[in-house]
Design a protein around this motif. Structure first.
Motif, PDB file in Angstrom:
ATOM      1  N   VAL A 133      -8.696  -0.254  -2.923  1.00 41.14           N
ATOM      2  CA  VAL A 133      -7.614  -0.034  -3.895  1.00 41.14           C
ATOM      3  C   VAL A 133      -7.057  -1.368  -4.403  1.00 41.14           C
ATOM      4  O   VAL A 133      -6.739  -2.256  -3.600  1.00 41.14           O
ATOM      5  N   TYR A 147      -8.472   3.114  -7.076  1.00 39.42           N
ATOM      6  CA  TYR A 147      -9.692   2.707  -6.375  1.00 39.42           C
ATOM      7  C   TYR A 147     -10.600   1.962  -7.342  1.00 39.42           C
ATOM      8  O   TYR A 147     -10.687   2.307  -8.528  1.00 39.42           O
ATOM      9  N   LEU A 169     -10.024   9.267  -5.076  1.00 33.91           N
ATOM     10  CA  LEU A 169     -11.385   8.709  -4.955  1.00 33.91           C
ATOM     11  C   LEU A 169     -12.340   9.276  -6.000  1.00 33.91           C
ATOM     12  O   LEU A 169     -13.509   8.896  -6.017  1.00 33.91           O
TER      13      LEU A 169
END
Ligand SMILES: Cc1cc2nc3c(=O)[nH]c(=O)nc-3n(C[C@H](O)[C@H](O)[C@H](O)COP(=O)(O)OP(=O)(O)OC[C@H]3O[C@@H](n4cnc5c(N)ncnc54)[C@H](O)[C@@H]3O)c2cc1C
Ligand code: SF4
Ligand code: SF4
Length: 471
Positions: A133, A147, A169
């Motif tokens: 991140v 991310y 994600l």
């Protein structure tokens, strides 16, 4: 009770989605990830879900009753990790310490091990790229972190610092599928679990998971947390460009860190810093801006990660404001890497026990063991659906301070989201304070021992009736 036909739809309909993106990243998934009105990522179904796809997706979601537990995953992943502790799950070795070499420690939130490990895995060729991140300057003031994929040391080092901020994600998982290489993933326990579950369902994807570095996790925050902190320092929501949630302050213990914000204030770009102790909403026990999922989570130590890193909140280390990590290692290759670096004085680490690890996270563990057992029982009594957990429900005396504190934490969580949304709508931060302060005071009262509670009430009475301030 709002339920869908699949386990994942139940998770979403009942508010337990953490927004990890595993369901949405599956090929041809009917789920998308979007940001909710209170600043949390959540999955939304945008087209019909076939029973065949539903069965697979039910096995990917960290909160689905169709998914394997952390214990089952860790047993399969780390058969050689011969130590076990109820707080940590399986492990090979545990340490407390910090990075000696370079500026990893001063750049990091804690002892710098998070970024050092990623960097080392890239340098040694144990991984080709890192999924972690970083600050995101491309998506405006309501998406400050995301991310990303880093392939070299300079890129990897940009990721240092903890982001108490929602991330997903979904894009990274899609990228990894389209670009198979050996990746090191950094994530919170539920995100690492989602990666492991995805790998169990997709052998091709599994080949891309070289290593998982887990962060110890108290809970996540909505975007409201960053906005609320910045607003208290004079930067309005929509004007915040950057935030360091873990600014190390000189001559202060590690747990008395600050927050630094950058944004626009009175037409100028400003940077402002304040110790967390001076900011409302930064008491983690109170759990403001917390996703509901975090109140129904039993993995504090990222039990499915090859290595977990956190803060050494232990008396021997907390006085050192430069920051100290705890490290729980489950994979032999990480153990070798770390032992070699200790021998060449690049790291300073001391072996600690599972009990020491547990002591370093005592508050988080109490909330997610005894506290969770109580919340599960309250949810069952209310006849509401909730995910199955490794902790069994346990009812307590509803009049006890313990049970009332758990109930109040739920109220604080729910009220913080709703009140902050209204405060933003009306451009009035005081509305938020007015809604939260009485609850916060009640919470503090319940957190005191009976004797301290009597004394605090006595002080309040004296203040009220005589105008005299006791010190
Ligand atoms: C939401 C959250 C809650 C946490 N709760 C606890 C806790 O209760 N107890 C505890 O001991 N430690 C907790 N941590 C971990 C702690 O804050 C430090 O991140 C950890 O000690 C590592 O510090 P470091 O100096 O070694 O890492 P650094 O060198 O600062 O590297 C941090 C790494 O974490 C990654 N990262 C940062 N934020 C996120 C995120 N939101 N999601 C995924 N990856 C991220 C970065 O990309 C970087 O790779 C939490 C972290 C987060 C993000
Ligand atoms: S927690 Fe993750 S996998 Fe489960 S519904 Fe939400 S985004 Fe999908
Ligand atoms: S507390 Fe649990 S559910 Fe919440 S972010 Fe952390 S690991 Fe995920």
């Amino acid at each position: 009770m709002p339920t869908g036909s699949s386990q994942v739809e139940r998770v979403i309909a009942n508010g337990y989605c953490i927004g990890c993106g595993a369901c949405a990243a599956w090929p041809n998934s009917p789920f998308k990830i979007s940001m909710s009105s209170v600043g949390l990522y959540e999955a939304v179904r945008v087209s019909p879900l076939s029973p065949e796809l539903g069965e697979i997706i039910d096995r990917l979601c960290p909160f689905s009753n169709g998914a394997e537990t952390e214990d089952a995953l860790a047993n399969a992943l780390f058969p050689g990790a011969d130590q076990h502790h109820p707080a940590t799950g399986r492990f090979l070795a545990a340490y407390a310490g910090h990075v000696e070499e370079g500026s990893f420690r001063s750049d990091g939130s804690s002892g710098g091990m998070g970024t050092w490990l990623v960097n080392e895995l890239l340098l040694t060729g144990m991984a080709d790229a890192a999924v972690h991140v970083v600050a995101d300057t491309t998506r405006g003031a309501d998406r400050l972190f995301a991310y990303t994929v880093s392939t070299d040391s300079a890129e990897a080092r940009r990721a240092a610092k903890s982001r108490y901020y929602p991330v997903t994600l979904v894009d990274a998982l899609e990228f990894v599928r389209a670009n198979p290489r050996r990746y090191v993933f950094v994530g919170l326990p539920c995100f690492i679990k989602a990666i492991r579950l995805t790998a169990r369902q997709d052998p091709e994807f599994a080949k891309s998971v070289a290593m998982c570095v887990g962060l110890v996790c108290g809970h996540l925050k909505s975007t409201g947390f960053a906005e609320c902190v910045a607003w208290q320092l004079g930067i309005l929501p929509g004007q915040l460009y950057g935030i360091d949630f873990r600014k190390k302050l000189p001559n202060r213990p590690a747990n008395q860190y600050g927050v630094e914000v950058q944004g626009r204030c009175d037409g100028r770009v400003v940077t402002k810093t304040a110790p967390v102790k001076q900011l409302f909403g930064c008491d983690w026990g109170m759990g403001l801006f917390k996703p509901k999922a975090c109140d129904y989570c039993d993995d504090v130590l990222a039990e499915t990660a090859d290595v977990s890193i956190g803060d050494a909140w232990l008396p021997d280390y907390v006085t050192d404001g430069r920051g100290t990590n705890i490290l729980v290692i489950r994979s032999q290759s990480i153990l070798k890497l770390v032992e070699a670096a200790c021998r060449s004085d690049r790291l300073t680490l001391r072996v600690i026990s599972g009990d020491d690890v547990a002591a370093s996270q005592s508050s988080g563990l109490a909330h997610r063991r005894q506290g969770l057992a109580c919340r599960l029982s309250l949810t069952d009594q209310a006849g509401e659906w909730r995910p199955r957990k490794r902790v069994a429900p346990l009812s307590g005396d509803p009049r006890s301070p313990f049970v009332r504190r758990q109930q109040l934490r739920t109220t604080l969580r729910e009220t913080s989201h709703a009140a902050f949304a209204k405060a933003k709508e009306g451009g009035n931060l005081h509305f938020f304070f007015n809604q939260l302060m009485p609850l916060a005071e009640r919470y503090q009262d319940l957190s005191r021992t009976p004797l301290r509670r009597i004394f605090a009430r006595f002080r309040a009475r004296v203040r009220q009736f005589s105008g005299y301030r006791l010190r």
